[in-house]
Design a protein around this motif. Structure first.
Motif, PDB file in Angstrom:
ATOM      1  N   GLU A  91     -47.644  59.577-106.623  1.00 11.39           N
ATOM      2  CA  GLU A  91     -48.824  58.888-107.135  1.00 11.39           C
ATOM      3  C   GLU A  91     -48.589  58.298-108.523  1.00 11.39           C
ATOM      4  OE1 GLU A  91     -53.601  59.681-107.000  1.00 11.39           O
ATOM      5  OE2 GLU A  91     -52.276  61.399-107.165  1.00 11.39           O
ATOM      6  N   ALA A  92     -47.825  58.997-109.351  1.00  9.10           N
ATOM      7  CA  ALA A  92     -47.550  58.495-110.705  1.00  9.10           C
ATOM      8  C   ALA A  92     -46.787  57.172-110.640  1.00  9.10           C
ATOM      9  CB  ALA A  92     -46.771  59.528-111.500  1.00  9.10           C
ATOM     10  N   THR A  93     -45.854  57.066-109.709  1.00 16.55           N
ATOM     11  CA  THR A  93     -45.109  55.816-109.536  1.00 16.55           C
ATOM     12  C   THR A  93     -46.035  54.720-109.035  1.00 16.55           C
ATOM     13  OG1 THR A  93     -43.080  57.042-109.075  1.00 16.55           O
ATOM     14  CG2 THR A  93     -43.143  54.736-108.369  1.00 16.55           C
ATOM     15  N   TRP A  94     -46.919  55.071-108.110  1.00 15.90           N
ATOM     16  CA  TRP A  94     -47.885  54.091-107.599  1.00 15.90           C
ATOM     17  C   TRP A  94     -48.733  53.548-108.738  1.00 15.90           C
ATOM     18  CZ3 TRP A  94     -48.774  50.747-104.078  1.00 15.90           C
ATOM     19  CH2 TRP A  94     -50.046  50.200-103.932  1.00 15.90           C
ATOM     20  N   VAL A  95     -49.175  54.419-109.640  1.00 13.31           N
ATOM     21  CA  VAL A  95     -50.002  53.996-110.778  1.00 13.31           C
ATOM     22  C   VAL A  95     -49.222  53.007-111.650  1.00 13.31           C
ATOM     23  CG1 VAL A  95     -51.083  54.824-112.920  1.00 13.31           C
ATOM     24  CG2 VAL A  95     -51.474  56.040-110.770  1.00 13.31           C
ATOM     25  N   GLN A  96     -47.924  53.226-111.795  1.00 13.84           N
ATOM     26  CA  GLN A  96     -47.100  52.312-112.590  1.00 13.84           C
ATOM     27  C   GLN A  96     -46.914  50.962-111.898  1.00 13.84           C
ATOM     28  OE1 GLN A  96     -43.968  55.520-113.046  1.00 13.84           O
ATOM     29  NE2 GLN A  96     -43.588  54.318-114.898  1.00 13.84           N
ATOM     30  N   LEU A  97     -46.756  50.976-110.572  1.00  9.62           N
ATOM     31  CA  LEU A  97     -46.466  49.739-109.837  1.00  9.62           C
ATOM     32  C   LEU A  97     -47.707  48.940-109.444  1.00  9.62           C
ATOM     33  CD1 LEU A  97     -43.574  50.723-107.410  1.00  9.62           C
ATOM     34  CD2 LEU A  97     -43.488  49.107-109.316  1.00  9.62           C
ATOM     35  N   ALA A  98     -48.809  49.619-109.212  1.00 11.40           N
ATOM     36  CA  ALA A  98     -50.011  48.957-108.677  1.00 11.40           C
ATOM     37  C   ALA A  98     -50.415  47.695-109.437  1.00 11.40           C
ATOM     38  CB  ALA A  98     -51.163  49.946-108.592  1.00 11.40           C
ATOM     39  N   PRO A  99     -50.403  47.692-110.773  1.00 11.39           N
ATOM     40  CA  PRO A  99     -50.812  46.461-111.466  1.00 11.39           C
ATOM     41  C   PRO A  99     -49.927  45.250-111.129  1.00 11.39           C
ATOM     42  CG  PRO A  99     -50.752  48.302-113.003  1.00 11.39           C
ATOM     43  CD  PRO A  99     -50.144  48.787-111.716  1.00 11.39           C
ATOM     44  N   PHE A 100     -48.675  45.507-110.774  1.00 18.27           N
ATOM     45  CA  PHE A 100     -47.753  44.419-110.453  1.00 18.27           C
ATOM     46  C   PHE A 100     -47.853  44.002-108.991  1.00 18.27           C
ATOM     47  CE2 PHE A 100     -46.099  46.792-114.023  1.00 18.27           C
ATOM     48  CZ  PHE A 100     -45.878  45.788-114.948  1.00 18.27           C
ATOM     49  N   LEU A 101     -48.408  44.878-108.154  1.00 20.36           N
ATOM     50  CA  LEU A 101     -48.505  44.596-106.722  1.00 20.36           C
ATOM     51  C   LEU A 101     -49.852  44.040-106.309  1.00 20.36           C
ATOM     52  CD1 LEU A 101     -46.813  47.797-105.227  1.00 20.36           C
ATOM     53  CD2 LEU A 101     -45.743  45.668-105.980  1.00 20.36           C
ATOM     54  N   GLN A 102     -50.877  44.267-107.104  1.00 23.95           N
ATOM     55  CA  GLN A 102     -52.245  43.962-106.673  1.00 23.95           C
ATOM     56  C   GLN A 102     -52.450  42.515-106.238  1.00 23.95           C
ATOM     57  OE1 GLN A 102     -54.730  45.120-109.905  1.00 23.95           O
ATOM     58  NE2 GLN A 102     -54.129  43.426-111.214  1.00 23.95           N
ATOM     59  N   ASP A 103     -51.789  41.575-106.868  1.00 18.47           N
ATOM     60  CA  ASP A 103     -51.958  40.166-106.480  1.00 18.47           C
ATOM     61  C   ASP A 103     -51.311  39.850-105.139  1.00 18.47           C
ATOM     62  OD1 ASP A 103     -53.380  39.637-108.765  1.00 18.47           O
ATOM     63  OD2 ASP A 103     -51.666  38.812-109.853  1.00 18.47           O
ATOM     64  N   PHE A 104     -50.446  40.745-104.664  1.00 18.50           N
ATOM     65  CA  PHE A 104     -49.701  40.487-103.436  1.00 18.50           C
ATOM     66  C   PHE A 104     -50.148  41.364-102.272  1.00 18.50           C
ATOM     67  CE2 PHE A 104     -46.850  39.673-107.096  1.00 18.50           C
ATOM     68  CZ  PHE A 104     -46.805  38.299-106.983  1.00 18.50           C
ATOM     69  N   LEU A 105     -51.105  42.238-102.512  1.00 19.49           N
ATOM     70  CA  LEU A 105     -51.633  43.094-101.445  1.00 19.49           C
ATOM     71  C   LEU A 105     -52.853  42.446-100.826  1.00 19.49           C
ATOM     72  CD1 LEU A 105     -51.352  46.573-103.172  1.00 19.49           C
ATOM     73  CD2 LEU A 105     -50.057  45.803-101.178  1.00 19.49           C
ATOM     74  N   PRO A 106     -53.067  42.633 -99.520  1.00 20.82           N
ATOM     75  CA  PRO A 106     -54.261  42.062 -98.887  1.00 20.82           C
ATOM     76  C   PRO A 106     -55.523  42.681 -99.480  1.00 20.82           C
ATOM     77  CG  PRO A 106     -52.973  43.345 -97.314  1.00 20.82           C
ATOM     78  CD  PRO A 106     -52.246  43.373 -98.600  1.00 20.82           C
ATOM     79  N   GLN A 107     -56.525  41.873 -99.695  1.00 22.53           N
ATOM     80  CA  GLN A 107     -57.795  42.364-100.231  1.00 22.53           C
ATOM     81  C   GLN A 107     -58.609  42.983 -99.111  1.00 22.53           C
ATOM     82  OE1 GLN A 107     -58.729  42.373-103.506  1.00 22.53           O
ATOM     83  NE2 GLN A 107     -56.628  41.712-103.810  1.00 22.53           N
ATOM     84  N   GLU A 108     -59.417  43.961 -99.450  1.00 25.72           N
ATOM     85  CA  GLU A 108     -60.322  44.563 -98.475  1.00 25.72           C
ATOM     86  C   GLU A 108     -61.265  43.476 -97.961  1.00 25.72           C
ATOM     87  OE1 GLU A 108     -58.769  48.206 -98.352  1.00 25.72           O
ATOM     88  OE2 GLU A 108     -60.584  47.706 -97.298  1.00 25.72           O
ATOM     89  N   LYS A 109     -61.379  43.372 -96.672  1.00 25.90           N
ATOM     90  CA  LYS A 109     -62.255  42.358 -96.110  1.00 25.90           C
ATOM     91  C   LYS A 109     -63.656  42.900 -95.832  1.00 25.90           C
ATOM     92  CE  LYS A 109     -58.610  39.664 -93.876  1.00 25.90           C
ATOM     93  NZ  LYS A 109     -57.731  39.758 -94.943  1.00 25.90           N
ATOM     94  N   THR A 110     -63.809  44.211 -95.903  1.00 26.20           N
ATOM     95  CA  THR A 110     -65.100  44.817 -95.554  1.00 26.20           C
ATOM     96  C   THR A 110     -66.121  44.736 -96.686  1.00 26.20           C
ATOM     97  OG1 THR A 110     -64.268  46.971 -96.226  1.00 26.20           O
ATOM     98  CG2 THR A 110     -64.093  46.398 -93.890  1.00 26.20           C
ATOM     99  N   ALA A 111     -65.670  44.722 -97.909  1.00 22.18           N
ATOM    100  CA  ALA A 111     -66.608  44.683 -99.033  1.00 22.18           C
ATOM    101  C   ALA A 111     -66.024  43.833-100.149  1.00 22.18           C
ATOM    102  CB  ALA A 111     -66.874  46.094 -99.544  1.00 22.18           C
ATOM    103  N   PRO A 112     -66.821  42.946-100.707  1.00 24.92           N
ATOM    104  CA  PRO A 112     -66.311  42.150-101.821  1.00 24.92           C
ATOM    105  C   PRO A 112     -66.006  43.042-103.017  1.00 24.92           C
ATOM    106  CG  PRO A 112     -68.659  41.755-101.482  1.00 24.92           C
ATOM    107  CD  PRO A 112     -68.204  42.658-100.385  1.00 24.92           C
ATOM    108  N   GLN A 113     -64.885  42.779-103.687  1.00 24.72           N
ATOM    109  CA  GLN A 113     -64.493  43.559-104.847  1.00 24.72           C
ATOM    110  C   GLN A 113     -65.163  42.979-106.094  1.00 24.72           C
ATOM    111  OE1 GLN A 113     -62.382  46.286-104.785  1.00 24.72           O
ATOM    112  NE2 GLN A 113     -62.569  46.113-102.573  1.00 24.72           N
TER     113      GLN A 113
END
Length: 121
Positions: free
Chosen positions: A52-74
């Protein structure tokens, strides 16, 4: 030990795109603090889980490339705060603390650490 995140094809694809955007694995490693060898292992499927600690480090760099949730607007926090009339730093911190305290996805230790960080002057 913290929670482990399964590296899905979507995450692997987002990581590949983030590396391309950064210019190289070495550059993404430098920016994120995640060792280059780990990035290589995630892409090659040598590692199918990340902590999880690695995910926290990487998430800001991946967020633009991950599919957005389609069920609820962010909605980002600043939009929510403006809609609810929260304008001062103290009010924003208070709202963040409340949301972290109510977040079931975080374990108790993580919630306390985040709240302590948010409460710093």
């Amino acid at each position: 030990m913290g929670r482990r995140i399964r590296i899905t094809n979507e995450i692997r694809s987002a990581l590949t795109r983030a590396i391309d955007a950064a210019g190289s694995q070495s550059e993404l490693s430098r920016l994120s603090g995640v060792p280059q060898k780990n990035l290589s292992n995630y892409i090659s499927s040598a590692n199918s889980l990340m902590n999880e600690a690695t995910w926290v480090q990487l998430a800001p760099f991946l967020q633009d490339f991950l599919p957005q949730e389609k069920t609820a607007p962010q909605k980002n926090l600043m939009t929510i705060c403006r809609l609810e009339g929260v304008t001062t730093r103290a009010e924003i911190v208070s709202e963040l603390v409340r949301r972290v305290a109510e977040c079931d996805e975080l374990d108790e230790h993580t919630r306390l650490v985040v709240i302590r960080l948010l409460s710093r002057p």
